[in-house]
Design a protein around this motif. Structure first.
Motif, PDB file in Angstrom:
ATOM      1  N   MET A  16       3.168  25.576  -9.577  1.00 56.43           N
ATOM      2  CA  MET A  16       3.011  26.953  -9.129  1.00 56.43           C
ATOM      3  C   MET A  16       2.327  27.012  -7.770  1.00 56.43           C
ATOM      4  SD  MET A  16       2.198  29.037 -12.639  1.00 56.43           S
ATOM      5  CE  MET A  16       0.524  28.542 -12.581  1.00 56.43           C
ATOM      6  N   ALA A  17       1.420  26.106  -7.499  1.00 57.60           N
ATOM      7  CA  ALA A  17       0.725  26.109  -6.215  1.00 57.60           C
ATOM      8  C   ALA A  17       1.701  25.887  -5.066  1.00 57.60           C
ATOM      9  CB  ALA A  17      -0.352  25.031  -6.210  1.00 57.60           C
ATOM     10  N   HIS A  18       2.679  25.024  -5.264  1.00 58.87           N
ATOM     11  CA  HIS A  18       3.695  24.810  -4.232  1.00 58.87           C
ATOM     12  C   HIS A  18       4.511  26.079  -4.004  1.00 58.87           C
ATOM     13  CE1 HIS A  18       3.114  20.527  -3.840  1.00 58.87           C
ATOM     14  NE2 HIS A  18       3.126  20.406  -5.149  1.00 58.87           N
ATOM     15  N   ALA A  19       4.775  26.816  -5.091  1.00 53.47           N
ATOM     16  CA  ALA A  19       5.627  27.990  -4.998  1.00 53.47           C
ATOM     17  C   ALA A  19       5.016  29.079  -4.126  1.00 53.47           C
ATOM     18  CB  ALA A  19       5.907  28.537  -6.393  1.00 53.47           C
ATOM     19  N   GLU A  20       3.706  29.176  -4.095  1.00 53.29           N
ATOM     20  CA  GLU A  20       3.062  30.238  -3.340  1.00 53.29           C
ATOM     21  C   GLU A  20       3.084  29.989  -1.832  1.00 53.29           C
ATOM     22  OE1 GLU A  20      -0.766  30.526  -5.111  1.00 53.29           O
ATOM     23  OE2 GLU A  20       0.035  31.116  -7.045  1.00 53.29           O
ATOM     24  N   ASP A  21       3.366  28.770  -1.395  1.00 53.06           N
ATOM     25  CA  ASP A  21       3.315  28.425   0.023  1.00 53.06           C
ATOM     26  C   ASP A  21       4.511  28.930   0.825  1.00 53.06           C
ATOM     27  OD1 ASP A  21       1.877  25.164  -0.619  1.00 53.06           O
ATOM     28  OD2 ASP A  21       0.933  27.128  -0.427  1.00 53.06           O
ATOM     29  N   GLY A  22       5.665  29.183   0.217  1.00 51.99           N
ATOM     30  CA  GLY A  22       6.839  29.562   0.990  1.00 51.99           C
ATOM     31  C   GLY A  22       7.926  30.143   0.129  1.00 51.99           C
ATOM     32  N   LYS A  23       9.122  30.155   0.679  1.00 49.86           N
ATOM     33  CA  LYS A  23      10.270  30.755   0.019  1.00 49.86           C
ATOM     34  C   LYS A  23      10.806  29.873  -1.106  1.00 49.86           C
ATOM     35  CE  LYS A  23      14.708  32.800   1.049  1.00 49.86           C
ATOM     36  NZ  LYS A  23      15.757  32.976   2.033  1.00 49.86           N
ATOM     37  N   LEU A  24      11.110  30.503  -2.214  1.00 50.11           N
ATOM     38  CA  LEU A  24      11.638  29.796  -3.376  1.00 50.11           C
ATOM     39  C   LEU A  24      13.169  29.858  -3.395  1.00 50.11           C
ATOM     40  CD1 LEU A  24       9.218  31.225  -6.042  1.00 50.11           C
ATOM     41  CD2 LEU A  24       9.332  28.860  -5.320  1.00 50.11           C
ATOM     42  N   PRO A  25      13.808  28.819  -3.926  1.00 50.28           N
ATOM     43  CA  PRO A  25      15.260  28.888  -4.088  1.00 50.28           C
ATOM     44  C   PRO A  25      15.623  29.921  -5.166  1.00 50.28           C
ATOM     45  CG  PRO A  25      14.404  26.731  -4.802  1.00 50.28           C
ATOM     46  CD  PRO A  25      13.242  27.559  -4.357  1.00 50.28           C
ATOM     47  N   PRO A  26      16.872  30.376  -5.214  1.00 49.49           N
ATOM     48  CA  PRO A  26      17.284  31.319  -6.259  1.00 49.49           C
ATOM     49  C   PRO A  26      17.337  30.614  -7.615  1.00 49.49           C
ATOM     50  CG  PRO A  26      19.181  30.598  -5.007  1.00 49.49           C
ATOM     51  CD  PRO A  26      17.970  30.025  -4.324  1.00 49.49           C
ATOM     52  N   PRO A  27      17.402  31.386  -8.717  1.00 51.47           N
ATOM     53  CA  PRO A  27      17.502  30.753 -10.038  1.00 51.47           C
ATOM     54  C   PRO A  27      18.767  29.886 -10.117  1.00 51.47           C
ATOM     55  CG  PRO A  27      17.051  33.089 -10.262  1.00 51.47           C
ATOM     56  CD  PRO A  27      17.344  32.837  -8.811  1.00 51.47           C
ATOM     57  N   PRO A  28      18.615  28.594 -10.408  1.00 52.20           N
ATOM     58  CA  PRO A  28      19.778  27.701 -10.435  1.00 52.20           C
ATOM     59  C   PRO A  28      20.697  27.958 -11.621  1.00 52.20           C
ATOM     60  CG  PRO A  28      17.702  26.464 -10.560  1.00 52.20           C
ATOM     61  CD  PRO A  28      17.371  27.904 -10.628  1.00 52.20           C
ATOM     62  N   PHE A  29      21.977  27.809 -11.388  1.00 56.54           N
ATOM     63  CA  PHE A  29      23.014  27.848 -12.429  1.00 56.54           C
ATOM     64  C   PHE A  29      23.054  29.183 -13.185  1.00 56.54           C
ATOM     65  CE2 PHE A  29      21.144  23.487 -12.288  1.00 56.54           C
ATOM     66  CZ  PHE A  29      22.150  22.884 -11.557  1.00 56.54           C
ATOM     67  N   LYS A  30      22.478  30.251 -12.609  1.00 58.03           N
ATOM     68  CA  LYS A  30      22.355  31.527 -13.317  1.00 58.03           C
ATOM     69  C   LYS A  30      23.712  32.081 -13.760  1.00 58.03           C
ATOM     70  CE  LYS A  30      19.914  35.834 -13.461  1.00 58.03           C
ATOM     71  NZ  LYS A  30      18.841  36.622 -12.901  1.00 58.03           N
ATOM     72  N   GLY A  31      24.730  31.954 -12.929  1.00 56.07           N
ATOM     73  CA  GLY A  31      26.052  32.449 -13.298  1.00 56.07           C
ATOM     74  C   GLY A  31      26.726  31.639 -14.395  1.00 56.07           C
ATOM     75  N   ASP A  32      26.122  30.514 -14.774  1.00 54.56           N
ATOM     76  CA  ASP A  32      26.712  29.630 -15.783  1.00 54.56           C
ATOM     77  C   ASP A  32      25.878  29.547 -17.051  1.00 54.56           C
ATOM     78  OD1 ASP A  32      28.916  28.810 -14.087  1.00 54.56           O
ATOM     79  OD2 ASP A  32      27.392  27.783 -12.907  1.00 54.56           O
TER      80      ASP A  32
END
Length: 161
Positions: A16-32
């Motif tokens: 979680m600490a890494h996530a707060e530093d910048g932009k996160l990728p979108p949820p992977p494989f969401k359409g599947d």
């Protein structure tokens, strides 16, 4: 039990600490998201093998993270005997999710696994180029004491109705 909870908390907190530093990728494989039958398999990772018969792809289980925020993906594998193997991934800004045509690839940055004193990264690929049977591949690299070990497993999957 207390040490296991500490390990889980520290692993989740560092992600979680890494996530707060910048932009996160979108949820992977969401359409599947959905349930899939495993029709064929080759290889083995540290946690996955060819005894598994089905997989469900969806969002990660919030119960695995004390402060669930941001995108995630979860894989729940079931064997013929009903045993399960779960892989919940909470993304950080250093993770990458790329889609190129029929192929989607999630690459996770190295994370510390304090239960075995190693660092691990994963590359998960979903290849949908064959309309009848998709290929789901997990490649895990574990670094420990200056040695790097890579294991890979490839599943052929079909969506169940």
């Amino acid at each position: 039990m207390k040490s296991l909870l500490s390990v889980l908390f520290l692993t989740t907190f560092s992600a979680m600490a890494h996530a707060e530093d910048g932009k996160l990728p979108p949820p992977p494989f969401k359409g599947d998201y959905g349930n899939y039958e495993i029709t064929n398999c080759a290889g083995q990772t540290f946690q996955l093998d060819c005894k598994l018969k089905s997989v469900t792809i969806g969002a990660a289980n919030p119960a695995t993270n004390p402060k669930p925020t941001g995108p995630s993906v979860g894989f729940v594998f079931k064997s013929g005997t009903g045993a399960t193997a779960v892989s919940d991934i909470w993304l950080s800004k250093s993770d990458k999710y790329e889609v190129d045509g029929d192929k989607a690839v999630l690459t996770t940055d190295k994370t510390k696994n304090t239960t075995n004193w190693s660092e691990e990264s994963q590359e998960i690929t979903l290849d949908k180029s064959d309309s009848k049977e998709w290929t789901l591949t997990f490649a895990v690299t574990r670094d420990n004491l200056g040695k790097s070990i890579k294991r890979q497993i490839e599943y052929k999957i079909k969506k169940t109705k």
